[in-house]
Design a protein around this motif. Structure first.
Motif, mmCIF file in Angstrom:
data_model
loop_
_atom_site.group_PDB
_atom_site.id
_atom_site.type_symbol
_atom_site.label_atom_id
_atom_site.label_comp_id
_atom_site.label_asym_id
_atom_site.label_seq_id
_atom_site.Cartn_x
_atom_site.Cartn_y
_atom_site.Cartn_z
ATOM 1 N N PHE A 1 -9.471 -31.132 8.838
ATOM 2 C CA PHE A 1 -9.673 -32.606 8.790
ATOM 3 C C PHE A 1 -8.856 -33.359 7.850
ATOM 4 N N GLY B 1 -5.382 -35.842 7.910
ATOM 5 C CA GLY B 1 -5.489 -37.067 7.122
ATOM 6 C C GLY B 1 -4.248 -37.271 6.625
ATOM 7 N N LYS C 1 -1.672 -37.822 8.931
ATOM 8 C CA LYS C 1 -1.773 -39.404 9.638
ATOM 9 C C LYS C 1 -1.046 -40.412 8.375
ATOM 10 N N VAL D 1 -4.310 -39.708 3.776
ATOM 11 C CA VAL D 1 -4.903 -39.114 2.795
ATOM 12 C C VAL D 1 -3.543 -38.143 1.823
ATOM 13 N N ASN E 1 -21.374 -38.111 13.757
ATOM 14 C CA ASN E 1 -20.047 -37.320 13.942
ATOM 15 C C ASN E 1 -19.008 -38.198 14.473
ATOM 16 N N PRO E 2 -17.895 -38.153 14.113
ATOM 17 C CA PRO E 2 -17.330 -37.448 13.023
ATOM 18 C C PRO E 2 -17.752 -37.982 11.646
ATOM 19 N N MET F 1 -17.358 -41.908 10.583
ATOM 20 C CA MET F 1 -18.465 -42.985 10.962
ATOM 21 C C MET F 1 -19.033 -43.814 9.650
ATOM 22 N N PRO G 1 -16.792 -47.915 21.106
ATOM 23 C CA PRO G 1 -15.601 -47.347 20.933
ATOM 24 C C PRO G 1 -15.417 -45.941 21.720
ATOM 25 N N MET G 2 -16.532 -45.344 22.414
ATOM 26 C CA MET G 2 -16.391 -43.956 23.280
ATOM 27 C C MET G 2 -17.497 -44.350 24.291
ATOM 28 N N VAL H 1 -27.149 -30.146 21.899
ATOM 29 C CA VAL H 1 -27.773 -31.005 20.713
ATOM 30 C C VAL H 1 -28.727 -32.273 21.535
HETATM 31 N N1 CAA Z 1 -8.319 -38.173 7.805
HETATM 32 C C1 CAA Z 1 -8.237 -39.640 7.555
HETATM 33 N N2 CAA Z 1 -8.374 -40.627 8.401
HETATM 34 C C2 CAA Z 1 -8.367 -40.171 9.712
HETATM 35 C C3 CAA Z 1 -8.609 -38.944 10.303
HETATM 36 C C4 CAA Z 1 -8.369 -37.932 9.096
HETATM 37 N N3 CAA Z 1 -8.417 -36.816 9.685
HETATM 38 N N4 CAA Z 1 -8.510 -38.946 11.674
HETATM 39 C C5 CAA Z 1 -8.612 -40.099 11.895
HETATM 40 N N5 CAA Z 1 -8.639 -40.976 10.798
HETATM 41 C C6 CAA Z 1 -8.473 -42.550 10.743
HETATM 42 C C7 CAA Z 1 -7.253 -43.090 11.698
HETATM 43 O O1 CAA Z 1 -6.157 -42.989 11.134
HETATM 44 C C8 CAA Z 1 -7.816 -44.264 12.194
HETATM 45 O O2 CAA Z 1 -7.781 -45.102 10.774
HETATM 46 P P1 CAA Z 1 -7.501 -46.844 11.204
HETATM 47 O O3 CAA Z 1 -8.575 -47.289 11.540
HETATM 48 O O4 CAA Z 1 -7.258 -47.356 9.823
HETATM 49 O O5 CAA Z 1 -5.926 -46.894 12.127
HETATM 50 C C9 CAA Z 1 -9.317 -44.270 12.175
HETATM 51 O O6 CAA Z 1 -9.595 -42.909 11.307
HETATM 52 C C10 CAA Z 1 -9.788 -43.718 13.658
HETATM 53 O O7 CAA Z 1 -9.069 -42.545 14.035
HETATM 54 P P2 CAA Z 1 -8.222 -42.557 15.511
HETATM 55 O O8 CAA Z 1 -7.368 -43.649 15.680
HETATM 56 O O9 CAA Z 1 -7.758 -41.212 15.464
HETATM 57 O O10 CAA Z 1 -9.612 -42.547 16.545
HETATM 58 P P3 CAA Z 1 -10.147 -43.763 17.240
HETATM 59 O O11 CAA Z 1 -9.741 -44.884 17.117
HETATM 60 O O12 CAA Z 1 -9.755 -43.154 18.600
HETATM 61 O O13 CAA Z 1 -11.560 -43.330 17.035
HETATM 62 C C11 CAA Z 1 -13.871 -42.371 16.667
HETATM 63 C C12 CAA Z 1 -12.308 -42.075 16.758
HETATM 64 C C13 CAA Z 1 -13.960 -42.765 15.167
HETATM 65 C C14 CAA Z 1 -14.469 -40.866 16.713
HETATM 66 C C15 CAA Z 1 -14.162 -43.283 17.747
HETATM 67 O O14 CAA Z 1 -13.999 -42.699 19.059
HETATM 68 C C16 CAA Z 1 -15.761 -43.459 17.706
HETATM 69 O O15 CAA Z 1 -16.432 -44.229 16.905
HETATM 70 N N6 CAA Z 1 -16.502 -42.814 18.866
HETATM 71 C C17 CAA Z 1 -18.048 -42.707 18.679
HETATM 72 C C18 CAA Z 1 -18.513 -41.897 17.765
HETATM 73 C C19 CAA Z 1 -19.924 -41.655 17.628
HETATM 74 O O16 CAA Z 1 -20.825 -42.582 18.365
HETATM 75 N N7 CAA Z 1 -20.494 -41.096 16.965
HETATM 76 C C20 CAA Z 1 -21.728 -40.822 16.728
HETATM 77 C C21 CAA Z 1 -22.348 -39.704 17.571
HETATM 78 S S1 CAA Z 1 -24.206 -39.590 17.515
HETATM 79 C C22 CAA Z 1 -24.345 -38.607 16.156
HETATM 80 O O17 CAA Z 1 -23.567 -38.016 15.627
HETATM 81 C C23 CAA Z 1 -25.765 -38.550 15.742
HETATM 82 C C24 CAA Z 1 -26.314 -37.163 15.844
HETATM 83 O O18 CAA Z 1 -27.276 -36.937 15.192
HETATM 84 C C25 CAA Z 1 -25.863 -36.168 16.887
#
Ligand code: CAA
Length: 286
Positions: A52, A56, A59, A62, A147-148, A152, A229-230, A243
């Motif tokens: 991860f 970062g 991208k 980091v 997650n992730p 989040m 977002p998704m 899960v």
């Molecule tokens: N290191 C640092 N930053 C990173 C990174 C990394 N490895 N990967 C991504 N980023 C940054 C990106 O650069 C981007 O930053 P900016 O907004 O400043 O440009 C930001 O993080 C978002 O990344 P992406 O553009 O690659 O991805 P995205 O916009 O498609 O978002 C996501 C991905 C955050 C997963 C989004 O799709 C999302 O919020 N999805 C919903 C996830 C969700 O609902 N999770 C909850 C699940 S339920 C749960 O977890 C509870 C449980 O108990 C099971």
């Protein structure tokens, strides 16, 4: 990177959530001990963190120095008691089995210091039951991450009747240090997040099964029409069908509401090992 109110954090369970939790605690400046039951599990957890952080770096989010600093703050072990002995905060992220979590906290409450905060990352189980029989209930709290974890913004804090205000205040401060916004929720089945999120996901599966629309179009309805977002099916793939099935069964039992009844399609897919992103196949191919 700053000093955190908890200098040493033990994270129990090095799966997707545990690894993410270890990463954000280390990013905030804490020394982290990441523990799991086998060397293989802990090294996989560390690889998750490294990958991860490397993404970062790729991208440009980091720096290589930050990556190395964060990795340098994480040590791994298979010794659970040893991991917890000197910890200021223990965050448990083991599989969602009540007996497992409760047994673990009962064991640890005799090992940790009296001021060590005990937190569970459970996504829906009763915290009163998770902490039943544990000494020092005032320092016990739910810390539900999403997650992730590194991306989040939410940290759902779950208080039992016994959790002290001092514990809630301290963990709220720690949440800020992790770069998260905390909400405080009463110990009730599914809390605020899983109860709503799982309901939406299950209904989307029922709609797919009865041919209302394709998985892509059901997801687009929520992404483009509601600004999520998704979509709920893709999100179920991300979280893991197994899960969410376990949460659905638990909420059906606890809330006695038909909306939480798991669809047959979901049970079938879990039985076939189609668990979503982690197995490469769910409602989508990953
Ligand atoms: N290191 C640092 N930053 C990173 C990174 C990394 N490895 N990967 C991504 N980023 C940054 C990106 O650069 C981007 O930053 P900016 O907004 O400043 O440009 C930001 O993080 C978002 O990344 P992406 O553009 O690659 O991805 P995205 O916009 O498609 O978002 C996501 C991905 C955050 C997963 C989004 O799709 C999302 O919020 N999805 C919903 C996830 C969700 O609902 N999770 C909850 C699940 S339920 C749960 O977890 C509870 C449980 O108990 C099971």
């Amino acid at each position: 990177m700053t000093d955190t109110i908890y200098a040493t954090v033990a994270v129990l369970g090095a799966g997707t959530m545990g690894a993410g939790i270890a990463q954000v605690c280390a990013q905030a400046g804490a020394s982290v001990v990441l523990q799991d039951i086998t060397e293989e599990f802990v090294s996989k957890g560390l690889v998750r963190v490294r990958d991860f952080l490397q993404k970062g770096v790729d991208k440009g989010k980091v720096t290589a120095e930050q990556r190395d600093l964060v990795l340098g703050r994480i040590t791994t072990t298979t010794d659970r008691k040893g991991a917890c002995r000197g910890a200021d905060l223990v965050i448990e992220a083991v599989p969602e089995k009540l007996e497992l979590k409760n047994g673990l906290f009962r064991e640890l409450s005799t090992v940790v210091t009296p001021t060590c905060v005990l937190a569970s990352n459970t996504s829906s189980l009763s915290l009163a039951k998770v902490f039943a029989g544990v000494s020092g209930q005032a320092r016990c709290i739910g810390m539900h991450f999403f997650n992730p974890v590194p991306l989040m913004a939410l940290l759902e804090l779950v208080r039992t009747d016994a959790t002290s205000q001092a514990t809630i205040d301290a963990v709220t401060t720690f949440a800020k240090q992790l770069g998260k916004e905390a909400i405080v929720v009463k110990d009730s089945p599914g809390f605020a997040s899983s109860r709503l999120g799982v309901c939406l996901g299950l209904e989307a599966i029922r709609m797919l099964d009865s041919g209302v629309a394709s998985a892509e179009d059901i997801d687009k309805a929520m992404v483009l029409g509601y600004g999520h977002p998704m979509g709920p099916l893709k999100l179920t793939d991300l979280v893991g069908l197994d899960v969410r099935l376990a949460i659905a069964d638990y909420l059906t039992k606890e809330l006695d509401h038909p909306g939480f009844k798991a669809p047959e399609l979901m049970r079938r897919m879990v039985a076939e090992g189609k668990l979503g992103k982690k197995t490469g196949q769910g409602f989508y191919r990953w």
